[in-house]
Design an enzyme around this catalytic site. Structure first.
Site, PDB file in Angstrom:
ATOM      1  N   HIS A 189      45.970  37.223  41.699  1.00 10.36           N
ATOM      2  CA  HIS A 189      44.871  36.638  41.263  1.00 10.36           C
ATOM      3  C   HIS A 189      45.037  34.955  40.288  1.00 10.36           C
ATOM      4  CE1 HIS A 189      45.329  39.243  37.810  1.00 10.36           C
ATOM      5  NE2 HIS A 189      44.956  38.305  36.646  1.00 10.36           N
TER       6      HIS A 189
HETATM    7  C1  UD1 Z   1      40.296  36.181  34.128  1.00  6.35           C
HETATM    8  C2  UD1 Z   1      41.179  35.289  32.821  1.00  6.35           C
HETATM    9  C3  UD1 Z   1      43.398  36.573  33.467  1.00  6.35           C
HETATM   10  C4  UD1 Z   1      42.696  37.634  33.548  1.00  6.35           C
HETATM   11  C5  UD1 Z   1      41.804  38.081  35.042  1.00  6.35           C
HETATM   12  C6  UD1 Z   1      41.924  39.660  35.127  1.00  6.35           C
HETATM   13  C7  UD1 Z   1      41.344  34.077  31.337  1.00  6.35           C
HETATM   14  C8  UD1 Z   1      41.857  32.672  31.272  1.00  6.35           C
HETATM   15  N1  UD1 Z   1      41.674  34.556  32.665  1.00  6.35           N
HETATM   16  O1  UD1 Z   1      41.018  35.282  35.241  1.00  6.35           O
HETATM   17  O2  UD1 Z   1      43.602  36.609  31.934  1.00  6.35           O
HETATM   18  O3  UD1 Z   1      44.315  38.331  33.935  1.00  6.35           O
HETATM   19  O4  UD1 Z   1      40.687  38.066  34.403  1.00  6.35           O
HETATM   20  O5  UD1 Z   1      40.928  40.089  36.247  1.00  6.35           O
HETATM   21  O6  UD1 Z   1      40.668  34.390  30.301  1.00  6.35           O
HETATM   22  N2  UD1 Z   1      34.208  36.149  39.130  1.00  6.35           N
HETATM   23  C9  UD1 Z   1      33.375  36.666  39.609  1.00  6.35           C
HETATM   24  N3  UD1 Z   1      32.770  37.666  38.683  1.00  6.35           N
HETATM   25  C10 UD1 Z   1      33.064  38.191  37.532  1.00  6.35           C
HETATM   26  C11 UD1 Z   1      33.741  37.726  37.400  1.00  6.35           C
HETATM   27  C12 UD1 Z   1      34.287  36.840  37.571  1.00  6.35           C
HETATM   28  O7  UD1 Z   1      32.716  36.173  40.817  1.00  6.35           O
HETATM   29  O8  UD1 Z   1      32.413  39.283  37.559  1.00  6.35           O
HETATM   30  C13 UD1 Z   1      34.818  34.693  39.437  1.00  6.35           C
HETATM   31  C14 UD1 Z   1      33.576  33.776  39.252  1.00  6.35           C
HETATM   32  O9  UD1 Z   1      33.542  32.886  39.906  1.00  6.35           O
HETATM   33  C15 UD1 Z   1      34.707  32.991  38.145  1.00  6.35           C
HETATM   34  C16 UD1 Z   1      36.096  33.290  38.754  1.00  6.35           C
HETATM   35  O10 UD1 Z   1      35.774  34.682  39.291  1.00  6.35           O
HETATM   36  O11 UD1 Z   1      34.450  31.778  38.060  1.00  6.35           O
HETATM   37  C17 UD1 Z   1      37.259  33.468  37.610  1.00  6.35           C
HETATM   38  O12 UD1 Z   1      37.358  34.320  36.475  1.00  6.35           O
HETATM   39  P1  UD1 Z   1      37.761  33.808  34.925  1.00  6.35           P
HETATM   40  O13 UD1 Z   1      37.050  34.851  34.369  1.00  6.35           O
HETATM   41  O14 UD1 Z   1      37.373  32.981  35.228  1.00  6.35           O
HETATM   42  O15 UD1 Z   1      39.081  33.784  35.164  1.00  6.35           O
HETATM   43  P2  UD1 Z   1      39.791  34.851  36.225  1.00  6.35           P
HETATM   44  O16 UD1 Z   1      40.726  35.099  36.697  1.00  6.35           O
HETATM   45  O17 UD1 Z   1      39.122  36.061  36.102  1.00  6.35           O
HETATM   46  N1  UDP Z   2      42.341  47.290  38.743  1.00  9.51           N
HETATM   47  C1  UDP Z   2      40.909  47.239  39.069  1.00  9.51           C
HETATM   48  N2  UDP Z   2      40.932  47.766  39.990  1.00  9.51           N
HETATM   49  C2  UDP Z   2      40.944  46.439  40.920  1.00  9.51           C
HETATM   50  C3  UDP Z   2      42.756  45.521  40.804  1.00  9.51           C
HETATM   51  C4  UDP Z   2      43.460  46.000  39.028  1.00  9.51           C
HETATM   52  O1  UDP Z   2      41.321  48.410  38.287  1.00  9.51           O
HETATM   53  O2  UDP Z   2      40.965  46.762  42.450  1.00  9.51           O
HETATM   54  C5  UDP Z   2      43.728  47.455  37.180  1.00  9.51           C
HETATM   55  C6  UDP Z   2      44.619  47.900  37.280  1.00  9.51           C
HETATM   56  O3  UDP Z   2      44.564  49.623  37.423  1.00  9.51           O
HETATM   57  C7  UDP Z   2      44.625  47.431  36.032  1.00  9.51           C
HETATM   58  C8  UDP Z   2      43.488  45.807  35.276  1.00  9.51           C
HETATM   59  O4  UDP Z   2      42.923  46.197  36.267  1.00  9.51           O
HETATM   60  O5  UDP Z   2      44.334  48.052  34.764  1.00  9.51           O
HETATM   61  C9  UDP Z   2      44.620  44.955  35.455  1.00  9.51           C
HETATM   62  O6  UDP Z   2      43.719  43.992  35.128  1.00  9.51           O
HETATM   63  P1  UDP Z   2      43.609  42.419  35.822  1.00  9.51           P
HETATM   64  O7  UDP Z   2      45.280  42.798  37.089  1.00  9.51           O
HETATM   65  O8  UDP Z   2      42.446  41.947  36.110  1.00  9.51           O
HETATM   66  O9  UDP Z   2      44.196  41.624  34.883  1.00  9.51           O
HETATM   67  P2  UDP Z   2      45.264  40.610  33.707  1.00  9.51           P
HETATM   68  O10 UDP Z   2      45.983  42.452  33.951  1.00  9.51           O
HETATM   69  O11 UDP Z   2      46.205  40.344  35.053  1.00  9.51           O
HETATM   70  O12 UDP Z   2      45.131  40.130  32.669  1.00  9.51           O
END
Ligand code: UD1
Ligand code: UDP
Length: 364
Positions: free
Chosen positions: A207
């Protein structure tokens, strides 16, 4: 007198880190946790599901900020969080990890002269093109009490001028959550639900913008996954950021290469625990595979979690997609990896964090 700590969660990886901290705080009646969810993540499978699974209390406040550009999302969190601090006047704000919610809330607290505690302080990828690296640097610049998950984080903080006395090596709360739920995860046998054989599939999560926001690169990654799936079945729970981009790349799911929705914690942990191999760019998954002793290939140029390479099962692949297949085949052709786990990743980090907070806020 009870001292209030405003505890912040916002995005998926925050929930696993906060659950054991709140559990630890519950052993100290002088400390009261007030839980704020910023609403950075809001989908059922990116947020609500974890409250039930991880036994998190319903947030005292949900700021419902939703998705937007970094600037707008951060600004919205700051404005709404400032109102919470005005009302609660807490003794401290506790943030975890490196997401926009972490940065926004720590900054608001610091501007109000409220002490900030940061759990997972000091991790550095040294890559400022990563949004999380900016969040880490800014958060630690305004943090008063630093909780480190690994010794390298302490070295980074001290090199940046943080007094050693403010840094506490407490272990890894994300691994507390893993150890607590591992028996249930093993009993869940999630592989069978997806038609997979335990120990004989690859699990993928991607992601990071550096992997999924460039269509050419994502296309090459998906082609590599297709090639891998000829040798071993591949399952890929797709993060919402990646969902739309994958659709553009246009790959039909086949039994050997399945794209599924994001999974709940226990189901995903179940799949991690019995995977032959994990390919990821997630921070948390690098740590969890290390704790599980499952081979992990990280499709990134760098990692802020080098301990998962030096003392775990993680291997940094770089960003050349040509590296995926040789590295994956090397794992598949190799034997079992001896389990190793960094010191203090033992299931007791939440208790240690709570004890330090108690000593700090209620000295004597
Ligand atoms: C965010 C964090 C990243 C973390 C990740 C965990 C920042 C800058 N990034 O990235 O560090 O690793 O979360 O998963 O804080 N969206 C949905 N539903 C949701 C949330 C998001 O559809 O519940 C979609 C939206 O289109 C949004 C995109 O995902 O624009 C990205 O979401 P965002 O929270 O901006 O960043 P992540 O890529 O999720
Ligand atoms: N995770 C989850 N479901 C999924 C993918 C990841 O519960 O489908 C959990 C994973 O086990 C870990 C956390 O989400 O505990 C990691 O989050 P993510 O990869 O979104 O963010 P990051 O750690 O890169 O910030």
């Amino acid at each position: 007198m009870t001292k209030e700590i405003v505890c912040v969660v916002g995005a998926r990886p925050n929930f696993m880190k906060m659950a054991p901290i709140l559990q630890g705080l519950s052993a100290h009646p002088e400390l009261r946790a007030y839980l704020v969810h910023t609403g950075q993540h809001y989908d059922e499978e990116m947020s609500r599901v974890f409250f039930g699974e991880l036994n998190l209390p319903k947030p005292d406040r949900d700021l419902e900020v939703g998705s937007d550009s970094h600037a707008l999302q951060t600004a919205r969190i700051m404005t709404r969080f400032d109102e919470v601090l005005e009302e609660r006047k807490p003794r401290m704000v506790l943030v975890v990890g490196d997401v926009n919610s972490t940065l926004a809330c720590s900054l608001v607290a610091a501007k109000r002269g409220i002490e900030v505690a940061h759990v997972e302080a000091g991790l550095r990828s040294r890559d400022r093109s990563m949004p999380e690296e900016i969040n880490r640097l800014v958060t630690d610049a305004v943090t008063d009490l630093f909780f480190a998950t690994s010794p390298d984080a302490i070295e980074n903080l001290v090199a940046e001028g943080v007094p050693r006395s403010k840094v506490h090596l407490v272990g890894n709360p994300m691994i507390d959550t893993l150890r607590l739920h591992l028996p249930a995860a093993r009993a869940r046998r999630a592989a069978a639900k997806f038609g997979l054989e335990e120990g004989n599939y690859a699990l993928v999560t991607l992601h990071r913008p550096s992997n999924v926001d460039q269509p050419d690169l994502l296309h090459r990654i998906v082609r590599a996954l297709e090639a891998l799936s000829v040798r071993i079945p591949v399952i890929f729970p797709v993060h919402p950021r990646t969902r739309g981009r994958i659709a553009d790349v246009g790959v039909p799911s086949s039994p050997a290469l399945q794209f599924v929705d994001p999974l709940g914690y226990v189901e995903f942990l179940s799949l991690q625990a019995s995977a032959r191999l994990v390919l990821t760019d997630s921070g948390g998954v690098q740590e969890e595979t290390t704790a599980l002793g499952v081979p992990c290939l990280t499709h990134r140029a760098n990692t802020e979690r080098p301990i998962t390479n030096s003392e775990g099962t993680n291997r940094l692949l770089g960003t050349d997609t040509a590296a995926i297949i040789p590295a994956a085949f090397e794992v598949l052709d190799g034997g079992a990896v001896p389990p190793r786990c960094p010191a203090l990743w033992d299931g007791h980090a939440g208790g240690r964090i709570a004890a330090v907070l108690h000593a700090h806020l209620s000295p004597g």
